[in-house]
Design a protein around this motif. Structure first.
Motif, mmCIF file in Angstrom:
data_model
loop_
_atom_site.group_PDB
_atom_site.id
_atom_site.type_symbol
_atom_site.label_atom_id
_atom_site.label_comp_id
_atom_site.label_asym_id
_atom_site.label_seq_id
_atom_site.Cartn_x
_atom_site.Cartn_y
_atom_site.Cartn_z
ATOM 1 N N ALA A 130 0.863 -1.178 0.000
ATOM 2 C CA ALA A 130 0.000 0.000 0.000
ATOM 3 C C ALA A 130 0.899 1.228 0.000
ATOM 4 C CB ALA A 130 -0.896 -0.011 1.237
ATOM 5 N N VAL A 131 0.651 2.161 -0.919
ATOM 6 C CA VAL A 131 1.563 3.295 -1.079
ATOM 7 C C VAL A 131 0.793 4.569 -1.415
ATOM 8 C CG1 VAL A 131 1.970 2.625 -3.486
ATOM 9 C CG2 VAL A 131 3.578 4.157 -2.367
ATOM 10 N N MET A 132 1.188 5.676 -0.785
ATOM 11 C CA MET A 132 0.665 7.002 -1.115
ATOM 12 C C MET A 132 1.669 7.683 -2.032
ATOM 13 S SD MET A 132 -0.862 8.186 2.609
ATOM 14 C CE MET A 132 -1.590 9.712 1.987
ATOM 15 N N ILE A 133 1.171 8.250 -3.146
ATOM 16 C CA ILE A 133 2.041 8.792 -4.192
ATOM 17 C C ILE A 133 1.722 10.271 -4.387
ATOM 18 C CG2 ILE A 133 2.926 8.428 -6.518
ATOM 19 C CD1 ILE A 133 1.372 5.721 -6.475
ATOM 20 N N PRO A 134 2.524 11.173 -3.817
ATOM 21 C CA PRO A 134 2.258 12.608 -3.962
ATOM 22 C C PRO A 134 2.127 13.032 -5.425
ATOM 23 C CG PRO A 134 3.955 12.234 -2.312
ATOM 24 C CD PRO A 134 3.700 10.908 -2.969
ATOM 25 N N MET A 135 1.235 13.949 -5.694
ATOM 26 C CA MET A 135 0.884 14.512 -6.999
ATOM 27 C C MET A 135 0.030 13.541 -7.810
ATOM 28 S SD MET A 135 0.900 17.265 -8.697
ATOM 29 C CE MET A 135 0.813 18.043 -10.304
ATOM 30 N N VAL A 136 0.437 12.283 -7.913
ATOM 31 C CA VAL A 136 -0.400 11.297 -8.599
ATOM 32 C C VAL A 136 -1.748 11.188 -7.892
ATOM 33 C CG1 VAL A 136 -0.662 8.839 -9.153
ATOM 34 C CG2 VAL A 136 1.532 9.977 -9.533
ATOM 35 N N ASP A 137 -1.728 11.281 -6.544
ATOM 36 C CA ASP A 137 -2.969 11.094 -5.784
ATOM 37 C C ASP A 137 -3.904 12.303 -5.843
ATOM 38 O OD1 ASP A 137 -1.739 12.903 -4.078
ATOM 39 O OD2 ASP A 137 -1.347 11.452 -2.487
ATOM 40 N N VAL A 138 -3.505 13.359 -6.550
ATOM 41 C CA VAL A 138 -4.402 14.503 -6.732
ATOM 42 C C VAL A 138 -5.380 14.242 -7.878
ATOM 43 C CG1 VAL A 138 -4.527 16.997 -7.156
ATOM 44 C CG2 VAL A 138 -2.590 16.047 -5.894
ATOM 45 N N ALA A 139 -4.971 13.420 -8.841
ATOM 46 C CA ALA A 139 -5.802 13.148 -10.015
ATOM 47 C C ALA A 139 -7.099 12.454 -9.617
ATOM 48 C CB ALA A 139 -5.025 12.292 -11.015
ATOM 49 N N ASN A 140 -8.189 12.836 -10.256
ATOM 50 C CA ASN A 140 -9.505 12.276 -9.960
ATOM 51 C C ASN A 140 -9.727 10.944 -10.664
ATOM 52 O OD1 ASN A 140 -10.519 14.275 -8.215
ATOM 53 N ND2 ASN A 140 -11.014 15.603 -9.940
ATOM 54 N N HIS A 141 -10.735 10.215 -10.158
ATOM 55 C CA HIS A 141 -11.099 8.928 -10.744
ATOM 56 C C HIS A 141 -11.956 9.123 -11.989
ATOM 57 C CE1 HIS A 141 -12.719 4.865 -11.164
ATOM 58 N NE2 HIS A 141 -13.929 5.394 -11.157
ATOM 59 N N TYR A 142 -11.635 8.352 -13.028
ATOM 60 C CA TYR A 142 -12.449 8.296 -14.235
ATOM 61 C C TYR A 142 -12.333 6.883 -14.780
ATOM 62 C CZ TYR A 142 -14.100 9.149 -19.004
ATOM 63 O OH TYR A 142 -14.788 9.087 -20.190
#
Length: 403
Positions: free
Chosen positions: A222-234
Motif C-alpha cells: 500500500a503506497v501514497m504517491i504525492p501529486m499522482v494522488d491529486v488526479a480524480n477517478h475516471y
C-alpha cells in the motif's frame, strides 16, 4: 480491506538515490513556471505553491502538468503541453512515496506492532502521518492533503437519513466503532496532542489516496504517491500508474494522446457506489453494472440435513450475478428452494427503503436542472445502486427457480 486501485506486476527495484531527481525536478519546475507565464494561467494557491516547492526538493517530476485550485481545498491536475502515447507525465522517486513497510520502520509504529502484530496497513500508515505531520521531510505534503472528506462518516444526522435502510448506513456505524477501537489502541503511541478527529482524518487520507504497487522489496505494498494522488477517478483514463524498477520510481505514463489543457484522470478500479462513497466520498453516474448489495438467508426447521449452514450474509455483484447466486447457499449449491428464499429476502429488503428506484431516478433527472448538494447526490446514487442490485437479484433468482 483492498485498496481501490489497479496493481502492476511485481518487479525488484533498484536504488534510485544515485539518479539526480532533485536537479531534474528543479528543471521541471522552471519549465512549468515558464508554461504558466506563456499561457497566462493563474498562479495556484499558497498551499499548492509550498507543495510544488516540496515536490521539487523531493525530486518529483511533473513536467507538462499543473494544479488547478477549485473551491475549498479541492484541486485537479491539468496538462499544459501535448503528450503522445508512451510519454511520462510524472515520475515520483521511491523515497518520495509513503508505503507500508516505511511506516513500519518508524520506532513508535514498530513498538505498537510488537503488541498488535496483525494490524492492518490503513491505521499503520495513518499513524505514520500523525507521527510525522510536522516533520519538515513530509509537512508540506501532509498540509496539502484535504482537511475533510465527503464520506458518510462526516455527514450530519439529517444527511444520513437519506441512506436509511441501506447496508451503507449500517456499515458507517460499524466503521466508526472500528476507527474508535484502533484509536484507543494507538493513542498512547502517538503525539500527546493527537485526537480521535485527527486519527479519523489520517485514516481517510490513506483510504482515499492509497495505491497498491510493488515498491520496496518488490512485492505489492500500500503506497501514497504525492501529486499522482491529486488526479480524480475516471473509468476510462488516458494514463497508467506503475512502478518502474529501472528508475526506482512510480511513473504516470500516457496510454494514448493527451492534448494540452486536458484534465488528468486515473482509475481506482471498477467499484460500486457503495464502496466509493464509503471509503473515498464520491459516486459515479450510470454505474449499475458495478453495483452490489447484501442479502441474508437463514436455515429453517423443516430444511433437510444438507442445509448445514445456519445463516449467511451473501454479497451480490451485478456484473457477476450468476456466480454470486451459486456461491449463496446453505450447504447445497444451486438449490431451487434457496434461490426462492434469496428472491424473497431481496423483495422484503426492497420494501424497507423510504424511496423507490423510480423516485430516485426522478431526483437524479432533476439534478441536471436543480442545484443539489454534493452529499445529497451521492446519497441518492448510493441507495439507488443498492436497490437496483436487489431488483436484479429478485428477478434472476426467480427466473432460475422457474427454469
Amino acid at each position: 480491506m483492498t485498496p481501490p486501485t489497479k496493481q502492476s506486476a511485481a518487479t525488484k527495484p533498484v536504488n534510485s538515490k544515485s539518479f539526480p531527481w532533485t536537479l531534474l525536478a528543479a528543471f521541471a519546475a522552471v519549465c512549468a513556471a515558464f508554461a504558466y507565464a506563456r499561457t497566462g494561467s493563474t498562479r495556484v494557491d499558497p498551499q499548492s505553491e509550498r507543495f510544488l516547492a516540496w515536490m521539487a526538493q523531493r525530486g518529483i517530476v511533473h513536467t507538462g502538468t499543473h494544479l488547478v485550485h477549485l473551491e475549498s481545498d479541492n484541486r485537479d491536475v491539468y496538462t499544459h503541453k501535448h503528450f503522445e502515447k508512451g510519454d511520462m507525465l510524472m515520475i515520483v522517486p521511491h523515497e518520495a512515496t509513503i508505503h507500508d513497510w516505511m511506516a513500519k520502520s518508524d520506532p513508535s509504529v514498530s513498538e505498537y506492532l510488537k503488541i498488535y502484530p496483525k494490524t492492518d496497513w490503513v491505521p499503520i500508515i495513518a499513524s505514520f502521518i500523525l507521527l510525522h505531520r510536522n516533520d519538515p521531510m513530509w509537512k508540506s505534503y501532509f498540509d496539502f492533503l484535504p482537511k475533510t472528506f465527503s464520506t458518510p462518516i462526516y455527514w450530519s444526522d439529517a444527511m444520513l437519513k437519506e441512506i436509511e435502510g441501506t447496508d451503507l448506513l449500517e456499515d458507517v456505524g460499524r466503521l466508526r466503532k472500528d476507527i474508535e477501537k484502533e484509536w484507543d489502541q494507538w493513542k498512547s503511541h502517538l503525539p500527546a496532542h493527537s485526537t480521535l478527529i485527527e486519527f479519523t482524518w489520517a485514516w481517510h487520507c490513506v483510504m482515499s489516496r492509497v495505491w497498491t504497487l510493488p515498491v520496496g522489496e518488490g512485492k505489492n505494498e500500500a503506497v501514497m504517491i504525492p501529486m499522482v494522488d491529486v488526479a480524480n477517478h475516471y473509468g476510462k483514463p488516458k494514463v497508467k500508474i506503475e512502478y518502474n524498477s529501472k528508475l526506482g520510481a512510480v511513473t504516470m505514463t500516457a496510454t494514448q494522446s493527451i492534448q494540452s489543457g486536458e484534465q488528468v484522470d486515473v482509475t481506482y478500479g471498477e467499484m460500486s457506489n457503495y464502496k466509493s462513497l464509503k471509503y473515498m466520498g464520491f459516486t459515479m453516474p450510470d454505474n449499475d453494472h458495478n453495483e452490489d448489495c447484501r442479502v441474508r438467508i437463514f436455515r429453517e426447521p423443516e430444511d433437510p440435513p444438507s442445509y448445514r449452514i445456519p445463516r449467511r450474509w451473501c454479497l451480490f455483484q451485478i456484473k457477476r450475478l450468476n456466480r454470486s447466486l451459486q456461491e449463496c447457499h446453505l450447504g447445497q449449491p444451486n438449490d431451487p428452494n434457496v434461490r426462492e428464499r434469496i428472491a424473497k429476502a431481496a423483495r422484503a429488503k426492497l420494501r424497507t427503503y423510504p424511496t423507490t428506484v423510480k423516485q430516485d431516478d426522478d431526483i437524479l433527472e432533476r439534478a441536471g436542472r436543480e442545484q443539489l448538494s454534493f452529499d445529497y447526490l451521492n446519497a441518492v446514487r448510493a441507495r439507488r445502486g443498492e436497490k437496483t442490485c436487489l431488483q436484479k437479484i429478485a428477478r434472476t433468482a426467480n427466473g432460475a427457480v422457474q427454469k
